[in-house]
Design an enzyme around this catalytic site. Structure first.
Site, PDB file in Angstrom:
ATOM      1  N   CYS A   2       0.814  -1.206   0.000  1.00 48.57           N
ATOM      2  CA  CYS A   2       0.000   0.000   0.000  1.00 48.57           C
ATOM      3  C   CYS A   2       0.847   1.256   0.000  1.00 48.57           C
ATOM      4  O   CYS A   2       2.047   1.216   0.226  1.00 48.57           O
ATOM      5  CB  CYS A   2      -0.896   0.040   1.242  1.00 48.57           C
ATOM      6  SG  CYS A   2      -1.951  -1.398   1.432  1.00 48.57           S
TER       7      CYS A   2
ATOM      8  N   GLY B  26      -0.191   0.750  -5.070  1.00 45.87           N
ATOM      9  CA  GLY B  26      -1.435  -0.003  -4.940  1.00 45.87           C
ATOM     10  C   GLY B  26      -2.497   0.534  -5.860  1.00 45.87           C
ATOM     11  O   GLY B  26      -2.727   1.748  -5.891  1.00 45.87           O
TER      12      GLY B  26
ATOM     13  N   ASN C 162       0.392   0.466   5.747  1.00 45.44           N
ATOM     14  CA  ASN C 162       1.245  -0.141   4.728  1.00 45.44           C
ATOM     15  C   ASN C 162       2.102  -1.194   5.412  1.00 45.44           C
ATOM     16  O   ASN C 162       2.847  -0.878   6.339  1.00 45.44           O
ATOM     17  CB  ASN C 162       2.131   0.929   4.079  1.00 45.44           C
ATOM     18  CG  ASN C 162       3.134   0.330   3.099  1.00 45.44           C
ATOM     19  OD1 ASN C 162       2.915  -0.740   2.560  1.00 45.44           O
ATOM     20  ND2 ASN C 162       4.230   1.027   2.878  1.00 45.44           N
ATOM     21  N   GLY C 163       1.979  -2.446   4.994  1.00 44.35           N
ATOM     22  CA  GLY C 163       2.754  -3.519   5.587  1.00 44.35           C
ATOM     23  C   GLY C 163       1.916  -4.755   5.801  1.00 44.35           C
ATOM     24  O   GLY C 163       0.839  -4.908   5.219  1.00 44.35           O
TER      25      GLY C 163
ATOM     26  N   TYR D 258      12.568  -2.073  -6.828  1.00 42.94           N
ATOM     27  CA  TYR D 258      11.309  -2.138  -7.591  1.00 42.94           C
ATOM     28  C   TYR D 258      10.204  -1.232  -7.087  1.00 42.94           C
ATOM     29  O   TYR D 258       9.605  -0.479  -7.849  1.00 42.94           O
ATOM     30  CB  TYR D 258      10.808  -3.589  -7.604  1.00 42.94           C
ATOM     31  CG  TYR D 258       9.509  -3.775  -8.360  1.00 42.94           C
ATOM     32  CD1 TYR D 258       9.487  -3.740  -9.751  1.00 42.94           C
ATOM     33  CD2 TYR D 258       8.311  -3.976  -7.685  1.00 42.94           C
ATOM     34  CE1 TYR D 258       8.291  -3.903 -10.454  1.00 42.94           C
ATOM     35  CE2 TYR D 258       7.120  -4.140  -8.373  1.00 42.94           C
ATOM     36  CZ  TYR D 258       7.121  -4.101  -9.755  1.00 42.94           C
ATOM     37  OH  TYR D 258       5.950  -4.244 -10.443  1.00 42.94           O
TER      38      TYR D 258
END
Length: 487
Positions: free
Chosen positions: A11, A38, A114-115, A255
């Site tokens: 996210c 996301g 996020n995670g 990435y």
């Protein structure tokens, strides 16, 4: 279309405290800059000091929000979220920010995460035993409910209660009626940065979101830190003891993050160039030109060209809108496969010995199609170079990668992978070369997907993945029966 072979990030999160500013619009554009993290759902929650307003929906930021939504989202505090599902499926109920009510005051708490937690099921079962009802399947709601029930007279005590119980990766933005929190887990797995604007503050997953808004980056949220922003200003505290090991994900450099973002104080673009240059030293081959697989591998391809003295050219053009529509492809379009995403430039590639640089090979489904596309464009030789080591273990800290059974490098040798993808040669960057390229101390990085050595106990998650894999044939069979009108 074939399943993508790219790893998927969990996210992007964004938060702002800025009296007098149009915080909904700022958050919209902040999420727009973080769209790469996301694409499944997006959401914004705002507070005017008294009331909350929330809008969430499935799809891209530009598909979820319009001017009417932004006019509705009034206030001087906001949190926003872009989602790619890891824990919890791609469902409307899992769109964030998640809003729950504080069990002590009855006031709302909005949270964006996020995670990925590694002990979310244990925590969920404990909360359900206490009578808490969940409205989503995401582990982010577990964090929100823990915060809502946390005992203590101060928020520092409440975060101490929550962070002692959480295991895994979490970068959070949390909004109360009158304040904003930015929180990063003690290992610092996912990035989170801070910027200043006038009399306000902004928190975002990546610094590129700040720069798009003309907001100077102040610093990163430190691992294990909670930052509070309210009418009294800015303050930070550390509710739990520092982790024994930091574990910043190296995939942020290769990435996930945009090349114009700073992670761990390092601009991502030159780190990717350095990966390519080191790859050229470790795996040199005589060739006529170097190309990169758009977009993340372009800086590395330029670095490989610089390190090898072989010219860089653009040989693949990417259609950046593939997958960003709700219209499903028909069979003929589906069979076109990777050629929907990339177009090879035959005038550049025809008759040439080509080095192709990419960031990873996960399942080994997309790379053979890319190589075949390049060969159809007339390339005489195709040499594949990868800016990460072979991926041999799944990730449990926020990256949707694959199970161990699906990871091609976990089950085949490099020579077998070379034959499978149809390349004339194949070379992976070493772990040492990757670590050195990031500019970070090796002990502060998480390379678990390359080594199988995790920064915390993930046995429960591994057992769960294996159980899910064993159930897959049953689920597929049941789905086939349903489509056929069976029982």
């Amino acid at each position: 279309m074939p399943e993508s072979d790219e790893p998927k990030e969990a996210c992007g999160v964004f938060g702002v405290y800025a009296p007098g500013e149009d915080v909904a619009r700022l958050t919209f554009y902040g999420l727009y800059a973080l769209q790469h993290r996301g694409q499944e759902s997006a959401g914004i929650a705002t507070s005017n000091g008294k009331d909350f307003s929330v809008r969430t929906g499935m799809g891209l930021v530009s598909q979820v929000f319009d001017e009417e939504d932004l006019a509705y989202l009034r206030g001087h505090i906001a949190v926003g979220h872009n989602r790619y599902s890891t824990a919890g499926g791609s469902l409307a109920c899992n769109a964030q920010p998640i809003v729950v009510n504080d069990k002590h005051t009855g006031e709302p708490i909005a949270l964006a995460h996020n995670g990925n937690l590694t002990n979310s099921e244990t925590l969920r079962e404990d909360l359900e035993a206490q009578g808490i009802q969940f409205e989503s399947t995401a582990d982010s709601e577990v964090i929100a409910h823990l915060l809502a029930i946390a005992p203590g007279g101060t928020w520092e005590e409440r975060f101490h209660y929550v962070m002692r119980r959480l295991e895994g990766a979490y970068s959070l933005v949390i909004m109360l009626r009158d304040r904003l929190f930015a929180v990063r887990d003690p290992m610092g797995v996912r990035p989170l940065c801070l910027g200043t604007m006038g009399n306000g503050w902004v928190a975002a997953s990546e610094s590129c979101a700040l720069e798009h808004l003309g907001v100077p980056m102040e610093r990163e949220v430190q691992p294990g830190e909670v930052v509070q922003i309210d009418a009294h200003g800015f303050s930070g505290f550390f509710p739990v003891a520092p982790a024994r090991k930091r574990a910043l994900c190296t995939f942020e450099y290769t990435y996930f993050a945009r090349p114009d973002s700073r992670i761990g104080g390092q601009l991502v673009y030159p780190a990717r160039e350095e990966m390519g240059a080191r790859l050229a030293t470790e795996h040199h081959v005589d060739a006529d030109l170097v190309i990169g697989v758009p977009d993340s591998a372009i800086p590395a391809a330029i670095g490989y060209a610089r390190g090898s003295g072989i010219p860089y050219r653009e040989g693949l053009v990417k259609n950046r809108y593939v997958g960003r529509t709700f219209i499903q492809p028909d069979q003929r379009i589906r069979e076109a496969g990777v050629s929907l995403k990339f177009n090879a430039l035959s005038d550049v590639l025809n008759g040439k010995r080509v080095i192709v640089v990419d960031d990873s090979i996960v399942r080994g489904t997309t790379t053979p199609r890319v190589i075949n596309l390049i060969r159809r464009a007339g390339a005489k030789e195709v040499h594949m170079r990868i800016t990460t080591p072979p991926i041999i273990s799944p990730c449990f800290l926020g990256v949707d990668m694959a199970t161990k059974a699906e990871l091609i490098a976990a089950n085949q040798s490099i020579e077998e992978i070379r034959q499978h993808i149809g390349a004339d040669s194949l070379g992976y960057l070493s772990i040492d070369g990757l670590n050195r390229s990031t500019g970070q101390p090796p002990n502060d990085l998480c390379n678990a997907c390359f080594t199988g050595v995790y920064p915390l106990n993930v046995q429960m998650q591994m057992d769960k993945l294996e159980a899910a894999r064993m159930r897959e044939p049953v689920l597929v069979a049941a789905e086939s029966l349903n489509r056929a009108g069976g029982p």
